[in-house]
Design an enzyme around this catalytic site. Structure first.
Site, PDB file in Angstrom:
ATOM      1  N   TYR A 177       0.799  -1.148  -0.032  1.00  0.00           N
ATOM      2  CA  TYR A 177       0.051  -0.001  -0.061  1.00  0.00           C
ATOM      3  C   TYR A 177       0.840   1.435  -0.079  1.00  0.00           C
ATOM      4  CZ  TYR A 177      -4.477  -2.294   0.023  1.00  0.00           C
ATOM      5  OH  TYR A 177      -5.689  -3.110  -0.309  1.00  0.00           O
ATOM      6  N   GLU A 212      -8.916  -6.415   4.607  1.00  0.00           N
ATOM      7  CA  GLU A 212      -8.201  -7.549   3.886  1.00  0.00           C
ATOM      8  C   GLU A 212      -7.651  -8.567   4.942  1.00  0.00           C
ATOM      9  OE1 GLU A 212      -5.907  -5.613   1.079  1.00  0.00           O
ATOM     10  OE2 GLU A 212      -7.506  -4.881   0.204  1.00  0.00           O
ATOM     11  N   ARG A 239      -5.496 -15.338 -12.852  1.00  0.00           N
ATOM     12  CA  ARG A 239      -6.860 -14.818 -13.640  1.00  0.00           C
ATOM     13  C   ARG A 239      -7.765 -15.385 -12.779  1.00  0.00           C
ATOM     14  NH1 ARG A 239      -3.951 -12.571 -16.336  1.00  0.00           N
ATOM     15  NH2 ARG A 239      -3.873 -12.331 -18.474  1.00  0.00           N
ATOM     16  N   GLN A 240      -9.110 -14.853 -12.442  1.00  0.00           N
ATOM     17  CA  GLN A 240     -10.101 -15.080 -11.491  1.00  0.00           C
ATOM     18  C   GLN A 240     -11.195 -16.007 -12.556  1.00  0.00           C
ATOM     19  OE1 GLN A 240      -8.901 -11.608 -11.376  1.00  0.00           O
ATOM     20  NE2 GLN A 240      -7.876 -12.551  -9.721  1.00  0.00           N
ATOM     21  N   TYR A 241     -11.818 -16.944 -11.886  1.00  0.00           N
ATOM     22  CA  TYR A 241     -12.808 -17.840 -12.708  1.00  0.00           C
ATOM     23  C   TYR A 241     -13.487 -18.094 -11.493  1.00  0.00           C
ATOM     24  CZ  TYR A 241      -9.383 -18.316 -16.329  1.00  0.00           C
ATOM     25  OH  TYR A 241      -8.373 -18.012 -17.519  1.00  0.00           O
ATOM     26  N   GLY A 262     -23.518 -15.748 -22.525  1.00  0.00           N
ATOM     27  CA  GLY A 262     -22.095 -16.396 -22.866  1.00  0.00           C
ATOM     28  C   GLY A 262     -21.753 -16.972 -21.424  1.00  0.00           C
ATOM     29  N   GLY A 269     -21.092 -15.857 -18.895  1.00  0.00           N
ATOM     30  CA  GLY A 269     -21.505 -15.457 -17.547  1.00  0.00           C
ATOM     31  C   GLY A 269     -22.199 -16.386 -16.732  1.00  0.00           C
ATOM     32  N   LEU A 270     -22.679 -17.353 -17.412  1.00  0.00           N
ATOM     33  CA  LEU A 270     -23.540 -18.411 -16.734  1.00  0.00           C
ATOM     34  C   LEU A 270     -22.884 -19.357 -15.841  1.00  0.00           C
ATOM     35  CD1 LEU A 270     -24.312 -21.932 -18.908  1.00  0.00           C
ATOM     36  CD2 LEU A 270     -21.962 -20.580 -18.846  1.00  0.00           C
ATOM     37  N   THR A 271     -21.589 -19.089 -15.637  1.00  0.00           N
ATOM     38  CA  THR A 271     -20.657 -20.183 -14.584  1.00  0.00           C
ATOM     39  C   THR A 271     -21.205 -19.906 -13.292  1.00  0.00           C
ATOM     40  OG1 THR A 271     -18.938 -18.536 -14.917  1.00  0.00           O
ATOM     41  CG2 THR A 271     -18.771 -20.509 -16.197  1.00  0.00           C
ATOM     42  N   PRO A 272     -21.077 -18.576 -12.704  1.00  0.00           N
ATOM     43  CA  PRO A 272     -21.749 -18.267 -11.312  1.00  0.00           C
ATOM     44  C   PRO A 272     -23.033 -18.561 -11.164  1.00  0.00           C
ATOM     45  CG  PRO A 272     -21.241 -16.306 -12.315  1.00  0.00           C
ATOM     46  CD  PRO A 272     -20.943 -17.462 -13.350  1.00  0.00           C
TER      47      PRO A 272
END
Length: 416
Positions: free
Chosen positions: A95, A137, A206-208, A276, A278-281
């Site tokens: 920070y 955090e 990457r976030q998935y 597209g 976006g259906l995963t969650p």
């Protein structure tokens, strides 16, 4: 607490930030990465090259200045960003580095207009904001590590299964390489995947979204392969996962994170709308809600290019087939001849208000949606035009987020 004088000075810089915010953040990233190239290991390079990260950070700075006298109003945004930071492994000692180069960028861009009083006020304000982030955090790091099956940092997971879900989406079933337990998660959350790709100077993270329901002995992510388009290169990480990572390989994951989660205490009818990948969650939410609340009315609505691009369709249809209170509805923008012949979709074209009014059983529902930004803007506008209150609308952007309302400047999801 900030002094009234500091608040007054910060407020006076709002018009300047609105005009020069992106120039400041571009300069900030340029100088910080030049001095601390190791921080490139935390950032999405595609978002950097496309300018999305710079714009998102500019909006965060603008929002902080605008609400400097009532910072509690942006606490939801702080929590959203803090989840991303915890998932990436941002630490408290980073920070001061950010603060130094942010103030330097303000001075560089604004020149003499950045007086000593302005720089001092922003230094004081940044210190307060950073302290809030660090505190939030710290709690998230502790919670992630101490939960059953939890861990700190990144943990090795083995690819137990790799399965093609459509012509562009592949699922990876991931189990702990150490044979230990898998921490639970809330439907809608994501994990970070850290990769060292051969030939690449920096680590890529990457976030998935987790695309299956909680309670399984594995995590599942369903990754869209981002192919090259005019003016846009192919996605390095998604291409590598699809082409180079196979069953038995090891990936390193951070513990599940994210604020876009299913409200398990809500008993109102549930509407899940996705476009597209976006259906995963949404698939995770669908499975969890249907299992825990079998009497709850659920409408699952998905938009895809065609049947070839429609991932996880069978899983959603199996949930609907097993529960009369769950319905599934498909919208294809470019259906194939086979799609037409088999009646594989319910609507051709795009999701719009008139169709939503046909397939959604009641307006007294909770609405969740996720997908590409243009799709989300359309859905949001339709729901608001229908009279759905803001408190019953929840959504998630993939990557640095943006505003769903034209002309609105919001704080956005970003690695600060």
């Amino acid at each position: 607490m900030l002094s009234s004088r500091t608040i007054e000075i910060i407020k006076s810089t709002v018009p300047v930030l609105e005009q020069h915010g992106t120039a400041i953040t571009k300069r900030f990233y340029q100088t910080m990465f030049a001095a601390h190239p190791e921080l490139l290991n935390l950032f999405n390079h595609a978002n950097q090259s496309q300018g999305r990260q710079q714009t998102a950070l500019a909006n965060v700075v603008y929002a902080a200045a605008l609400h400097i006298d009532k910072l509690e109003s942006i606490l939801p945004v702080v929590k959203q960003i803090a989840h991303k930071h915890r998932s990436l492994g941002v630490t408290a000692d980073q920070y001061p580095i950010v603060g130094k180069y942010l103030l330097g960028a303000i001075k560089d861009v604004l020149g003499d207009a950045a007086t000593d009083d302005i720089l001092q006020a922003w230094a004081e304000a940044y210190g307060i904001i950073a302290k809030v982030f660090i505190g939030v955090e710290e709690g998230m790091y502790e919670e992630a590590e101490k939960q059953d099956g939890g861990w700190a940092g990144f943990r090795a997971f083995r690819v137990a299964r790799k399965a093609a879900e459509s012509d562009v989406v592949t699922s990876f079933y991931l189990v702990p390489a150490d044979g230990g337990a898998v921490a639970s998660f809330e439907p809608g959350q994501y994990i970070s995947v850290r990769l060292d790709i051969p030939g690449e100077t920096n680590t890529h993270i990457r976030q998935y979204s987790l695309s299956d329901a909680p309670g399984k002995p594995y995590y599942r992510i369903s990754v869209k392969r981002e192919d090259a388009l005019p003016g846009k290169p192919a996605g390095k990480v998604s291409s590598y996962l699809h082409a180079q990572v196979g069953e038995g390989d090891v990936l390193h994951l951070s513990a599940p994170a994210g604020e876009f989660v299913l409200d398990r205490a809500d008993t109102r009818p549930l509407v899940l709308i996705s476009g597209g990948v976006g259906l995963t969650p949404m698939v995770s939410m669908l499975k969890a809600a249907a299992a825990a609340q079998p009497d709850r009315e659920i409408a699952f609505i998905h938009a895809a290019r065609s049947g070839d691009a429609h991932a996880l369709r069978q899983e959603a249809e199996e949930v609907a087939a097993s529960n009369a209170r769950v319905s599934a509805h498909w919208c294809y923008s470019r259906p194939s001849a086979s799609d037409r012949e088999t009646g594989a979709f319910h609507k051709e074209g795009y999701v719009d208000l008139s169709w939503l009014q046909q397939v959604v059983p009641t307006t007294e529902a909770s609405f969740y949606f996720c997908g590409p930004t243009p799709f989300m803007k359309t859905v949001y506008a339709a729901l608001r035009a229908w009279g759905i209150e803001e408190e019953r609308i929840r959504f998630e952007f993939f990557g640095p987020s943006g505003s769903l309302q034209e002309g609105q400047s919001e704080a956005e999801t970003v690695q600060v």
